[in-house]
Design a protein around this motif. Structure first.
Motif, PDB file in Angstrom:
ATOM      1  N   CYS A  49       6.318  10.616  -2.235  1.00 28.18           N
ATOM      2  CA  CYS A  49       6.315  10.275  -0.812  1.00 28.18           C
ATOM      3  C   CYS A  49       4.903   9.879  -0.402  1.00 28.18           C
ATOM      4  O   CYS A  49       3.963  10.669  -0.556  1.00 28.18           O
ATOM      5  CB  CYS A  49       6.784  11.469   0.019  1.00 28.18           C
ATOM      6  SG  CYS A  49       6.641  11.207   1.801  1.00 28.18           S
ATOM      7  N   PRO A  50       4.703   8.666   0.121  1.00 32.09           N
ATOM      8  CA  PRO A  50       3.346   8.246   0.506  1.00 32.09           C
ATOM      9  C   PRO A  50       2.742   9.123   1.594  1.00 32.09           C
ATOM     10  O   PRO A  50       1.524   9.319   1.631  1.00 32.09           O
ATOM     11  CB  PRO A  50       3.547   6.805   0.994  1.00 32.09           C
ATOM     12  CG  PRO A  50       4.994   6.677   1.310  1.00 32.09           C
ATOM     13  CD  PRO A  50       5.698   7.612   0.372  1.00 32.09           C
ATOM     14  N   VAL A  51       3.588   9.669   2.461  1.00 31.67           N
ATOM     15  CA  VAL A  51       3.076  10.536   3.526  1.00 31.67           C
ATOM     16  C   VAL A  51       2.572  11.852   2.938  1.00 31.67           C
ATOM     17  O   VAL A  51       1.513  12.358   3.330  1.00 31.67           O
ATOM     18  CB  VAL A  51       4.164  10.786   4.582  1.00 31.67           C
ATOM     19  CG1 VAL A  51       3.652  11.736   5.666  1.00 31.67           C
ATOM     20  CG2 VAL A  51       4.614   9.466   5.206  1.00 31.67           C
ATOM     21  N   ARG A 110      17.599   9.951  -1.897  1.00 29.83           N
ATOM     22  CA  ARG A 110      16.247  10.182  -2.428  1.00 29.83           C
ATOM     23  C   ARG A 110      16.296  10.319  -3.943  1.00 29.83           C
ATOM     24  O   ARG A 110      15.424   9.820  -4.661  1.00 29.83           O
ATOM     25  CB  ARG A 110      15.654  11.448  -1.807  1.00 29.83           C
ATOM     26  CG  ARG A 110      14.207  11.700  -2.219  1.00 29.83           C
ATOM     27  CD  ARG A 110      13.302  10.630  -1.667  1.00 29.83           C
ATOM     28  NE  ARG A 110      11.937  10.772  -2.138  1.00 29.83           N
ATOM     29  CZ  ARG A 110      11.456  10.218  -3.248  1.00 29.83           C
ATOM     30  NH1 ARG A 110      12.254   9.485  -4.019  1.00 29.83           N
ATOM     31  NH2 ARG A 110      10.199  10.366  -3.585  1.00 29.83           N
ATOM     32  N   GLY A 111      17.323  10.992  -4.437  1.00 27.73           N
ATOM     33  CA  GLY A 111      17.467  11.128  -5.882  1.00 27.73           C
ATOM     34  C   GLY A 111      17.677   9.795  -6.564  1.00 27.73           C
ATOM     35  O   GLY A 111      17.119   9.531  -7.638  1.00 27.73           O
ATOM     36  N   ALA A 160       0.827  -1.202   0.000  1.00 31.42           N
ATOM     37  CA  ALA A 160       0.000   0.000   0.000  1.00 31.42           C
ATOM     38  C   ALA A 160       0.864   1.256   0.000  1.00 31.42           C
ATOM     39  O   ALA A 160       0.574   2.233  -0.699  1.00 31.42           O
ATOM     40  CB  ALA A 160      -0.931   0.001   1.213  1.00 31.42           C
ATOM     41  N   ALA A 161       1.956   1.239   0.781  1.00 31.70           N
ATOM     42  CA  ALA A 161       2.863   2.389   0.814  1.00 31.70           C
ATOM     43  C   ALA A 161       3.476   2.631  -0.560  1.00 31.70           C
ATOM     44  O   ALA A 161       3.584   3.779  -1.014  1.00 31.70           O
ATOM     45  CB  ALA A 161       3.953   2.158   1.860  1.00 31.70           C
ATOM     46  N   ARG A 203       2.487   4.971   8.679  1.00 30.32           N
ATOM     47  CA  ARG A 203       3.336   4.665   9.836  1.00 30.32           C
ATOM     48  C   ARG A 203       4.571   3.865   9.426  1.00 30.32           C
ATOM     49  O   ARG A 203       5.665   4.065   9.957  1.00 30.32           O
ATOM     50  CB  ARG A 203       2.533   3.890  10.881  1.00 30.32           C
ATOM     51  CG  ARG A 203       1.494   4.737  11.602  1.00 30.32           C
ATOM     52  CD  ARG A 203       0.691   3.930  12.574  1.00 30.32           C
ATOM     53  NE  ARG A 203      -0.306   4.747  13.248  1.00 30.32           N
ATOM     54  CZ  ARG A 203      -1.421   4.272  13.774  1.00 30.32           C
ATOM     55  NH1 ARG A 203      -1.677   2.973  13.701  1.00 30.32           N
ATOM     56  NH2 ARG A 203      -2.271   5.069  14.377  1.00 30.32           N
ATOM     57  N   LEU A 204       4.384   2.954   8.478  1.00 31.98           N
ATOM     58  CA  LEU A 204       5.523   2.187   7.991  1.00 31.98           C
ATOM     59  C   LEU A 204       6.534   3.099   7.316  1.00 31.98           C
ATOM     60  O   LEU A 204       7.746   2.999   7.562  1.00 31.98           O
ATOM     61  CB  LEU A 204       5.058   1.105   7.010  1.00 31.98           C
ATOM     62  CG  LEU A 204       6.180   0.297   6.338  1.00 31.98           C
ATOM     63  CD1 LEU A 204       6.952  -0.517   7.380  1.00 31.98           C
ATOM     64  CD2 LEU A 204       5.608  -0.610   5.259  1.00 31.98           C
ATOM     65  N   ALA A 205       6.053   4.001   6.462  1.00 33.05           N
ATOM     66  CA  ALA A 205       6.949   4.949   5.795  1.00 33.05           C
ATOM     67  C   ALA A 205       7.671   5.814   6.817  1.00 33.05           C
ATOM     68  O   ALA A 205       8.881   6.076   6.695  1.00 33.05           O
ATOM     69  CB  ALA A 205       6.156   5.823   4.822  1.00 33.05           C
TER      70      ALA A 205
END
Length: 203
Positions: A101-103, A88-89, A13-14, A58-60
């Motif tokens: 970013c999932p968040v 990140r790049g 899901a993330a 929360r996992l992320a």
């Protein structure tokens, strides 16, 4: 149905959130993406899609916090943040500029369930609070690293906010341009600002 199945679904899901956004992360897509039984949704996530998304956030949070903490402890505030930008790049490039970013997705998109119905206010607020907690955790990790190098706590917190918001903004520019130039440029400038704050604190 094992806890391994549950963990696999949360991680899936993330990943879907990071690539397709909230509306593209349906329960059906999570099941398909993770090759898990359809019945595992109701078994592991009685709260449905909202619960699954909250746990993906929360996992992320946990995974990125661990990476940030490790980099900043090993390299120090400035080099550690620069390494985080570089990492990140690399992940962005490997995803062909699809991975966000999932968040951030949860923070900026309004949640709807798979029936495309708007949630009640409590559900929306719960998801926003999960995103806010994750962002706050990352900001605090950067701020703590700066404090360890002598920067005043209030300024360190502001710089932590700058580090995080600049990275997310640069990622958006990179995804649009299909290159890493924005992330590299912003990473360099953020590092200079952090070093200036450390130098001032030590003077």
């Amino acid at each position: 149905m094992t806890s391994g199945t549950r963990d696999k679904m949360v991680a899936g899901a993330a990943e879907l959130l990071s690539r397709r956004g909230m509306h593209g992360t349906s329960l059906r897509e999570v099941v398909r993406h993770t090759d898990t039984p359809r019945g595992s949704i109701s078994y592991h996530f009685p709260g449905g899609k909202a619960q699954l998304i909250e746990e993906a956030v929360r996992l992320a949070q946990q995974e990125i916090s661990a990476i940030l903490e490790s980099l900043l402890r090993e390299y120090g505030a400035v080099a550690g943040v620069r390494a985080a930008y570089t990492m990140r790049g690399k992940s962005l490039q490997e995803s062909r500029f699809e991975e966000g970013c999932p968040v951030l997705v949860v923070a900026i998109e309004r949640y709807t369930d798979d029936a495309k119905e708007a949630p009640d206010a409590a559900t929306q607020q719960q998801l926003l609070e999960a995103a806010d907690t994750a962002f706050g955790d990352w900001q605090n990790i950067v701020a703590a690293a700066l404090v360890r190098e002598g920067v005043d706590a209030a300024r360190a917190q502001r710089l932590g906010t700058l580090v995080l918001s600049s990275m997310e903004g640069a990622v958006a520019l990179c995804r649009a341009a299909l290159n890493l130039q924005a992330l590299e440029d912003v990473g360099d400038e953020v590092a200079l600002m952090m070093q200036a704050a450390i130098n001032e604190a030590r003077a």
